[in-house]
Design a protein around this motif. Structure first.
Motif, PDB file in Angstrom:
ATOM      1  N   SER A 148      51.991  85.118 -42.240  1.00 21.47           N
ATOM      2  CA  SER A 148      51.317  84.606 -41.054  1.00 21.47           C
ATOM      3  C   SER A 148      50.487  83.374 -41.407  1.00 21.47           C
ATOM      4  CB  SER A 148      50.410  85.679 -40.440  1.00 21.47           C
ATOM      5  OG  SER A 148      49.692  85.138 -39.351  1.00 21.47           O
ATOM      6  N   GLY A 149      51.059  82.207 -41.166  1.00 18.70           N
ATOM      7  CA  GLY A 149      50.310  80.979 -41.384  1.00 18.70           C
ATOM      8  C   GLY A 149      49.094  80.900 -40.490  1.00 18.70           C
ATOM      9  N   ARG A 150      49.217  81.417 -39.263  1.00 16.34           N
ATOM     10  CA  ARG A 150      48.095  81.387 -38.330  1.00 16.34           C
ATOM     11  C   ARG A 150      46.912  82.198 -38.884  1.00 16.34           C
ATOM     12  NH1 ARG A 150      50.594  83.174 -34.300  1.00 16.34           N
ATOM     13  NH2 ARG A 150      50.955  81.210 -33.184  1.00 16.34           N
ATOM     14  N   ALA A 151      47.204  83.398 -39.414  1.00 18.36           N
ATOM     15  CA  ALA A 151      46.126  84.222 -39.970  1.00 18.36           C
ATOM     16  C   ALA A 151      45.502  83.560 -41.194  1.00 18.36           C
ATOM     17  CB  ALA A 151      46.662  85.606 -40.332  1.00 18.36           C
ATOM     18  N   ALA A 152      46.343  82.943 -42.041  1.00 14.79           N
ATOM     19  CA  ALA A 152      45.829  82.278 -43.240  1.00 14.79           C
ATOM     20  C   ALA A 152      44.900  81.122 -42.868  1.00 14.79           C
ATOM     21  CB  ALA A 152      46.988  81.778 -44.096  1.00 14.79           C
ATOM     22  N   ARG A 153      45.291  80.333 -41.868  1.00 16.19           N
ATOM     23  CA  ARG A 153      44.445  79.211 -41.448  1.00 16.19           C
ATOM     24  C   ARG A 153      43.130  79.708 -40.840  1.00 16.19           C
ATOM     25  NH1 ARG A 153      49.615  77.440 -39.987  1.00 16.19           N
ATOM     26  NH2 ARG A 153      49.334  78.128 -37.824  1.00 16.19           N
ATOM     27  N   ALA A 154      43.231  80.799 -40.078  1.00 15.94           N
ATOM     28  CA  ALA A 154      42.027  81.350 -39.453  1.00 15.94           C
ATOM     29  C   ALA A 154      41.060  81.874 -40.513  1.00 15.94           C
ATOM     30  CB  ALA A 154      42.408  82.462 -38.477  1.00 15.94           C
ATOM     31  N   LEU A 155      41.596  82.579 -41.503  1.00 15.67           N
ATOM     32  CA  LEU A 155      40.724  83.091 -42.557  1.00 15.67           C
ATOM     33  C   LEU A 155      40.087  81.941 -43.335  1.00 15.67           C
ATOM     34  CD1 LEU A 155      39.734  85.729 -44.043  1.00 15.67           C
ATOM     35  CD2 LEU A 155      41.383  85.088 -45.791  1.00 15.67           C
ATOM     36  N   ALA A 156      40.872  80.907 -43.620  1.00 12.00           N
ATOM     37  CA  ALA A 156      40.334  79.749 -44.334  1.00 12.00           C
ATOM     38  C   ALA A 156      39.153  79.151 -43.576  1.00 12.00           C
ATOM     39  CB  ALA A 156      41.427  78.708 -44.543  1.00 12.00           C
ATOM     40  N   ALA A 157      39.262  79.091 -42.257  1.00  7.54           N
ATOM     41  CA  ALA A 157      38.178  78.526 -41.449  1.00  7.54           C
ATOM     42  C   ALA A 157      36.927  79.401 -41.529  1.00  7.54           C
ATOM     43  CB  ALA A 157      38.631  78.373 -40.000  1.00  7.54           C
ATOM     44  N   VAL A 158      37.109  80.717 -41.479  1.00 14.26           N
ATOM     45  CA  VAL A 158      35.976  81.634 -41.565  1.00 14.26           C
ATOM     46  C   VAL A 158      35.318  81.543 -42.942  1.00 14.26           C
ATOM     47  CG1 VAL A 158      35.293  84.067 -41.577  1.00 14.26           C
ATOM     48  CG2 VAL A 158      36.845  83.211 -39.809  1.00 14.26           C
ATOM     49  N   VAL A 159      36.141  81.512 -43.976  1.00 16.78           N
ATOM     50  CA  VAL A 159      35.617  81.432 -45.342  1.00 16.78           C
ATOM     51  C   VAL A 159      34.838  80.133 -45.546  1.00 16.78           C
ATOM     52  CG1 VAL A 159      36.354  81.092 -47.738  1.00 16.78           C
ATOM     53  CG2 VAL A 159      37.274  82.995 -46.410  1.00 16.78           C
ATOM     54  N   ASP A 160      35.350  79.037 -45.036  1.00 12.59           N
ATOM     55  CA  ASP A 160      34.669  77.766 -45.214  1.00 12.59           C
ATOM     56  C   ASP A 160      33.316  77.741 -44.506  1.00 12.59           C
ATOM     57  OD1 ASP A 160      36.700  76.827 -46.799  1.00 12.59           O
ATOM     58  OD2 ASP A 160      37.707  75.716 -45.192  1.00 12.59           O
ATOM     59  N   ARG A 161      33.218  78.466 -43.411  1.00 13.17           N
ATOM     60  CA  ARG A 161      31.933  78.516 -42.708  1.00 13.17           C
ATOM     61  C   ARG A 161      30.964  79.503 -43.374  1.00 13.17           C
ATOM     62  NH1 ARG A 161      32.568  78.279 -36.144  1.00 13.17           N
ATOM     63  NH2 ARG A 161      34.160  76.628 -36.002  1.00 13.17           N
ATOM     64  N   PHE A 162      31.479  80.676 -43.736  1.00 14.38           N
ATOM     65  CA  PHE A 162      30.604  81.745 -44.224  1.00 14.38           C
ATOM     66  C   PHE A 162      30.299  81.639 -45.716  1.00 14.38           C
ATOM     67  CE2 PHE A 162      30.342  86.431 -45.472  1.00 14.38           C
ATOM     68  CZ  PHE A 162      28.984  86.534 -45.183  1.00 14.38           C
TER      69      PHE A 162
END
Length: 417
Positions: free
Chosen positions: A79-93
């Protein structure tokens, strides 16, 4: 420490999400900063980064239409969509550690790649057998099956055995999913696999996971917040999903051998209609189906019973429901499979019986039904064991130690000048 907890669900749907929410609460009370990542869903608990979550994906039943089903299979694989979403959360948190739970299918191990790129360590609790068994239960249509444990990367047994609901197509999809992940080494970025039962730890090692990456960490329960049973109780109770592997039919046939005894069955699932018909035939008037009930009602049912039953015919891992029952000073009668016998010392704090043996189960139930003092003694010992072995504070201490062991380090406090 900054901790990101990850599961496909962010609501109490199943034991994995329930454990995640409970351990996150422990961590927050201990002063750690905890955030979540999951699929989007209207029933999710509120989360800081929920606007970034990947959209909800329905698997059972599968979505209608060929195009939607192809897209679903593609997402299960990667799931590329899930990977991109997690990357965004990680970069913020900016977490120090990521703790994974059930991420299969809807999120997929694709979400490990952003962590690996950023050098963020990850641990994963194995709540079921999906890492070594495509259908996650170590079952095929005929019973217990370990054909894929330790097998090569390309799996054909699920197709031959049609282990997913007897469906050739569904079994082929799961075989392909597991084969792709084995070939790609998709789980390699996980630094530590936490196994709630010793049985789970052993099956992971036999399944090819490095022994030094597998740690046995039993589940926990906050027994101090669970009211204990008063007196020996009456009748027997089963709480759980009404599916074939749970062995509810074994319990019904067992209570039929005990005239006058009552079995209360709480929960729903695909077997309910068949189980109700069986009860009407073999144990008329002795089985009461109450459907889905809330957590407080479950606790009340347990406290009213002489004992709780889990006559499973599959390898249960380490059910939190059993720990909660024991914490209420209610003895349990369980099958001798998986992690269940690890939880019970037979004759001291519960009873263990062979799987798929309603006569043996009936004998254990009769012993408790005719011996209220025995039920009380076993229940007292069960609660004492939970308080000693499955304490929440000890669980958190060990868990945080595992985080540290894989390289999670909170930032050093600023030096005042």
């Amino acid at each position: 420490m900054r901790i990101l907890q990850v599961d496909k669900f962010l609501r109490r749907q199943g034991g994995a999400a329930g454990y995640m929410l409970d351990v996150a609460d422990l961590q927050r009370r201990a002063g750690h900063e905890v955030e979540f990542f999951a699929m989007a869903h209207p029933e999710n608990q509120p989360a800081t980064y929920d606007e970034l979550f990947p959209r909800f994906m329905q698997l059972e039943p599968p979505p209608p239409g060929l195009s939607a089903r192809v897209q679903t299979v593609s997402t299960m694989l990667w799931s590329g969509r899930a990977a991109r979403a997690l990357a965004a959360v990680v970069d913020r948190f900016q977490p120090d550690i990521v703790h994974l739970h059930n991420i299969y299918h809807q999120l997929s191990p694709s979400i490990l790649r952003p962590l690996q790129k950023r050098g963020i360590p990850a641990v994963m609790t194995a709540h079921d057998y999906k890492l070594v068994c495509p259908s996650y239960r170590l079952l095929d249509q005929h019973g217990i099956c370990e054909a894929c444990v330790g097998a090569g990367p390309v799996l054909t047994a699920p197709v031959r055995r049609r282990c997913k609901d007897g469906s050739l197509g569904a079994s082929a999809v799961l075989a392909a999913e597991s084969s792709v992940h084995r070939l790609l080494g998709s789980w390699n970025p996980v630094a530590r696999f936490l196994a709630p039962s010793a049985f789970m730890a052993d099956i992971l090692v036999r399944g090819g996971f490095a022994p030094d990456k597998v740690v046995h960490l039993p589940n926990f329960v906050d027994a101090g917040n669970i009211s204990r049973r008063v007196g020996p109780g009456q009748g027997f109770v089963f709480v759980g999903r009404l599916s074939a592997e749970k062995g509810v039919d074994v319990a019904i046939r067992a209570v039929a051998l005990l005239p006058g005894e009552i079995l209360t069955v709480a929960g729903g699932g695909p077997e309910r209609e068949r189980l109700e018909a069986l009860a009407t035939t073999v144990a008329p008037g002795q089985v009461r189906f109450v459907g889905h009930v809330g957590k407080d009602e479950v606790a009340a049912l347990n406290r009213s019973a002489r004992a709780a039953l889990l006559p499973a015919r599959w390898h249960e891992n380490m059910p939190l429901s059993i720990l909660e029952t024991m914490a209420a000073a209610v003895p349990v009668v369980v099958s001798d499979l998986g992690g269940l016998p690890e939880m019970v010392d037979p004759g001291r704090d519960g009873l263990v019986v062979p799987p798929d043996d309603h006569v043996a189960l009936a004998a254990a139930m009769r012993e408790l039904a005719q011996g209220p003092a025995l039920s009380e003694a076993l229940g007292d010992a069960a609660r004492a064991k939970v308080l000693e072995r499955y304490d929440a504070a000890h669980h958190l201490e060990v868990l945080m130690g595992q985080y540290a062991a894989v390289g999670a380090r909170p930032p050093a406090p600023a030096v005042r000048r």
